[in-house]
Design a protein around this motif. Structure first.
Motif, PDB file in Angstrom:
ATOM      1  N   ARG A 196      -1.028  12.085 -16.012  1.00  0.00           N
ATOM      2  CA  ARG A 196      -1.014  12.255 -17.460  1.00  0.00           C
ATOM      3  C   ARG A 196       0.079  11.402 -18.074  1.00  0.00           C
ATOM      4  O   ARG A 196       0.941  10.863 -17.374  1.00  0.00           O
ATOM      5  N   ASP A 197       0.051  11.287 -19.388  1.00  0.00           N
ATOM      6  CA  ASP A 197       1.116  10.592 -20.091  1.00  0.00           C
ATOM      7  C   ASP A 197       2.432  11.346 -19.897  1.00  0.00           C
ATOM      8  O   ASP A 197       2.452  12.587 -19.784  1.00  0.00           O
ATOM      9  N   SER A 198       3.530  10.602 -19.890  1.00  0.00           N
ATOM     10  CA  SER A 198       4.832  11.222 -19.635  1.00  0.00           C
ATOM     11  C   SER A 198       5.255  12.193 -20.721  1.00  0.00           C
ATOM     12  O   SER A 198       6.165  13.006 -20.509  1.00  0.00           O
ATOM     13  N   SER A 199       4.626  12.161 -21.870  1.00  0.00           N
ATOM     14  CA  SER A 199       4.957  13.103 -22.939  1.00  0.00           C
ATOM     15  C   SER A 199       4.255  14.450 -22.772  1.00  0.00           C
ATOM     16  O   SER A 199       4.562  15.407 -23.492  1.00  0.00           O
ATOM     17  N   GLU A 200       3.315  14.535 -21.831  1.00  0.00           N
ATOM     18  CA  GLU A 200       2.536  15.749 -21.629  1.00  0.00           C
ATOM     19  C   GLU A 200       3.153  16.627 -20.539  1.00  0.00           C
ATOM     20  O   GLU A 200       4.022  16.199 -19.781  1.00  0.00           O
ATOM     21  N   MET A 201       2.660  17.851 -20.449  1.00  0.00           N
ATOM     22  CA  MET A 201       3.071  18.757 -19.384  1.00  0.00           C
ATOM     23  C   MET A 201       2.095  18.639 -18.221  1.00  0.00           C
ATOM     24  O   MET A 201       0.900  18.397 -18.430  1.00  0.00           O
ATOM     25  N   PRO A 202       2.566  18.827 -16.996  1.00  0.00           N
ATOM     26  CA  PRO A 202       1.647  18.838 -15.864  1.00  0.00           C
ATOM     27  C   PRO A 202       0.752  20.076 -15.920  1.00  0.00           C
ATOM     28  O   PRO A 202       1.053  21.036 -16.641  1.00  0.00           O
ATOM     29  N   PRO A 203      -0.349  20.087 -15.149  1.00  0.00           N
ATOM     30  CA  PRO A 203      -1.282  21.208 -15.245  1.00  0.00           C
ATOM     31  C   PRO A 203      -0.782  22.502 -14.612  1.00  0.00           C
ATOM     32  O   PRO A 203      -1.414  23.552 -14.770  1.00  0.00           O
ATOM     33  N   GLU A 204       0.322  22.448 -13.884  1.00  0.00           N
ATOM     34  CA  GLU A 204       0.896  23.652 -13.275  1.00  0.00           C
ATOM     35  C   GLU A 204       2.401  23.476 -13.176  1.00  0.00           C
ATOM     36  O   GLU A 204       2.912  22.353 -13.215  1.00  0.00           O
ATOM     37  N   PRO A 205       3.162  24.579 -13.075  1.00  0.00           N
ATOM     38  CA  PRO A 205       4.617  24.447 -12.928  1.00  0.00           C
ATOM     39  C   PRO A 205       4.970  23.689 -11.656  1.00  0.00           C
ATOM     40  O   PRO A 205       4.257  23.755 -10.649  1.00  0.00           O
ATOM     41  N   LEU A 206       6.073  22.973 -11.693  1.00  0.00           N
ATOM     42  CA  LEU A 206       6.505  22.129 -10.576  1.00  0.00           C
ATOM     43  C   LEU A 206       7.630  22.792  -9.791  1.00  0.00           C
ATOM     44  O   LEU A 206       8.534  23.396 -10.367  1.00  0.00           O
ATOM     45  N   ASP A 207       7.576  22.642  -8.469  1.00  0.00           N
ATOM     46  CA  ASP A 207       8.700  23.075  -7.639  1.00  0.00           C
ATOM     47  C   ASP A 207       9.839  22.063  -7.698  1.00  0.00           C
ATOM     48  O   ASP A 207      11.012  22.429  -7.627  1.00  0.00           O
TER      49      ASP A 207
END
Length: 335
Positions: free
Chosen positions: A216-227
């Motif tokens: 995704r674009d760097s301004s967006e959030m990923p689809p799930e939380p990151l470890d």
């Protein structure tokens, strides 16, 4: 020989990087003279050329992802032979005696010196490297493919370890250039789920081709939380975004040597729940040896775009403008 020189640090579009004639360097007692075959183009070279990093050696020749063959030996060198293929990387010397070196953290040595910043590097027909800091390179891999591994790969590997990704964890990569696309391959091989956040459409396409779960674009959030997350883009504004994307207890590693200013952080949404921010400083030689072994085991391959050594200025301009994905490599077209 011909070599590139940072004659006037500043925007690479303004011609401060000059192509000059210089004597072939003489190796010191503990050094190897290396005939350069290929040299990777790293964003740190751009920082040196444009003055984002302070001048350590006026008129320095950049380049610290060097693949070449030994063309001469210093009087005290043992264990290398003329004609042997070797690599030179960013970390060039340490004092070997300070508290950091003694405890195995030579990357933090206050007396450390760097190829292409403190001493002339690989944007030249020949360079010299201390034998103790030269890498023996695996066979069966061509010069162009190996060059980006010597900094982009090694630093990406250290950043991945600094990010403390748990087994099978969810990793976010902010920026997807030379270092990130190599780091992603190691993380995927080790069982991670990788989410890429970067502004370039071609870089997002490459990420998905390599096996990323999302891009995704760097301004967006990923689809799930990151470890864990690693910031490769030298953009301080991305730090709060990456911290908000972390799950509780997550770690953000910042991989670049240069970063624009980080805005004020909001404690509750960006740092609370034991989130951590860690920087990455250079690498140790053990990092390099470990990564080169991992790269061979997992068949890590750089996506490369070649330029003649005589057109290094164009390669840096293209890097700055984001005109390619993966990594650029200079190929010696002079000798």
């Amino acid at each position: 020989m011909r070599a590139w020189s940072v004659a006037a640090p500043g925007p690479v579009e303004e011609g401060g990087l000059r192509f000059v004639a210089r004597p072939v360097p003489e190796p010191g007692d503990d050094e190897l003279l290396v005939h350069v075959r290929a040299c990777g183009v790293c964003r740190t070279d751009l920082h040196v050329a444009e003055g984002d990093l302070p001048v350590h050696r006026p008129g320095v020749t950049p380049g610290h992802e060097v693949v070449g063959v030994v063309a001469g030996l210093g009087a005290a060198v043992r264990g290398f032979a003329v004609g042997e293929r070797v690599g030179a990387a960013w970390l060039r010397r340490t004092d070997g005696t300070c508290a950091y070196c003694v405890r195995g953290s030579e990357n933090l040595c206050p007396a450390s010196r760097y190829t292409g910043w403190d001493a002339d590097g690989g944007y030249a027909e020949y360079t010299v490297v201390p034998a103790a800091f030269a890498y023996r390179l695996p066979g069966g891999v061509d010069d162009v493919s190996l060059a980006p591994l010597l900094c982009a790969g090694i630093i990406g590997h250290r950043a991945l370890r600094r990010a403390s990704l748990p087994p099978g964890g969810r990793l976010g990569l902010y920026g997807f250039g030379g270092s990130a696309h190599l780091c992603a391959q190691v993380a995927l091989a080790e069982g991670a789920t990788v989410h890429v956040l970067t502004r370039g459409a071609s870089a997002r396409k490459l990420a998905l081709e390599l096996g990323a779960a999302s891009a995704r674009d760097s301004s967006e959030m990923p689809p799930e939380p990151l470890d864990s997350a690693i910031l490769f883009a030298p953009v301080g504004d991305l730090v709060p975004l990456a911290l908000r994307a972390l799950d509780r207890g997550g770690v953000l590693a910042i991989a670049g040597i240069h970063l624009s200013d980080v805005p004020a952080l909001h404690y509750e949404s960006e740092l609370f729940y034991e989130k951590e921010v860690r920087s990455v400083t250079s690498n140790t030689r053990e990092d390099g040896r470990e990564f080169l072994a991992l790269a061979a085991r997992h068949r890590v391959r750089a996506t490369t775009h070649t330029y003649p050594l005589s057109e290094a200025d164009r390669a840096l301009r293209d890097l700055k403008a984001g005109r390619f994905d993966g990594a650029a490599v200079l190929v010696n077209d002079l000798s």
